[in-house]
Design a protein around this motif. Structure first.
Motif, short mmCIF file in Angstrom:
data_model
loop_
_atom_site.label_atom_id
_atom_site.label_comp_id
_atom_site.label_asym_id
_atom_site.label_seq_id
_atom_site.Cartn_x
_atom_site.Cartn_y
_atom_site.Cartn_z
N THR A 93 0.83 -1.21 0.00
CA THR A 93 0.00 0.00 0.00
C THR A 93 0.86 1.25 0.00
O THR A 93 0.51 2.25 -0.62
CB THR A 93 -0.95 0.01 1.22
N ARG A 94 2.00 1.18 0.68
CA ARG A 94 2.91 2.32 0.71
C ARG A 94 3.47 2.59 -0.70
O ARG A 94 3.54 3.73 -1.14
CB ARG A 94 4.04 2.06 1.70
N LEU B 4 2.08 1.66 -3.54
CA LEU B 4 0.97 2.12 -4.37
C LEU B 4 0.68 3.61 -4.14
O LEU B 4 0.47 4.36 -5.08
CB LEU B 4 -0.29 1.28 -4.08
N ALA B 5 0.71 4.04 -2.89
CA ALA B 5 0.49 5.45 -2.57
C ALA B 5 1.58 6.32 -3.19
O ALA B 5 1.31 7.40 -3.74
CB ALA B 5 0.44 5.64 -1.06
#
Length: 136
Positions: free
Chosen positions: A9-10, A12-13
């Motif tokens: 998620t990091r 992707l962000a």
């Protein structure tokens, strides 16, 4: 095992932020280039002139005549008499909307009369100088 989804998620962000930054920069550069090209070609000046013309002539001639209650054959003096009367009445009654309509109608008719060569400028009446003695 929990570390893998958090790291995904990091990443992707970070990818989303980087992509948004690239798009924003490209958009601002395109906008600046478009403004530069418009200024070079004179489009910006034409747009300003067109906008000014639309603001002052947004009201039709027939609407202006109807608001002031004058006929198409009326002289400029008649237009100004009607304008002054209606403007003062609406000033006393406090209807700013109607007062502005009357003002815009006079502007529209003035524009038309100037184009036709029927406009005669009336000097403003200055009440502060009519009652005082001139200083020597």
């Amino acid at each position: 095992m929990v570390a893998a989804p958090v790291q995904a998620t990091r990443v992707l962000a970070q990818v989303l932020v980087a992509g948004a930054t690239v798009l924003f920069r490209a958009g601002t550069q395109a906008w600046q280039q478009a403004l530069h090209n418009a200024q070079k070609s004179g489009v910006a000046q034409e747009a300003v002139k067109g906008a000014v013309g639309k603001v002052s002539s947004a009201m039709s001639l027939q609407e202006a005549q109807m608001i002031l209650g004058v006929k198409a054959t009326a002289g400029w003096d008649d237009v100004m008499k009607r304008y002054k009367h209606m403007f003062e009445v609406n000033e006393k009654q406090g209807s700013f909307y109607l007062q502005s309509k009357v003002y815009r109608a006079r502007e529209r008719l003035e524009e038309e009369y100037k184009a036709e060569g029927k406009y005669t400028e009336q000097p403003p009446v200055d009440s502060s100088t009519t009652d005082k003695d001139p200083k020597v």
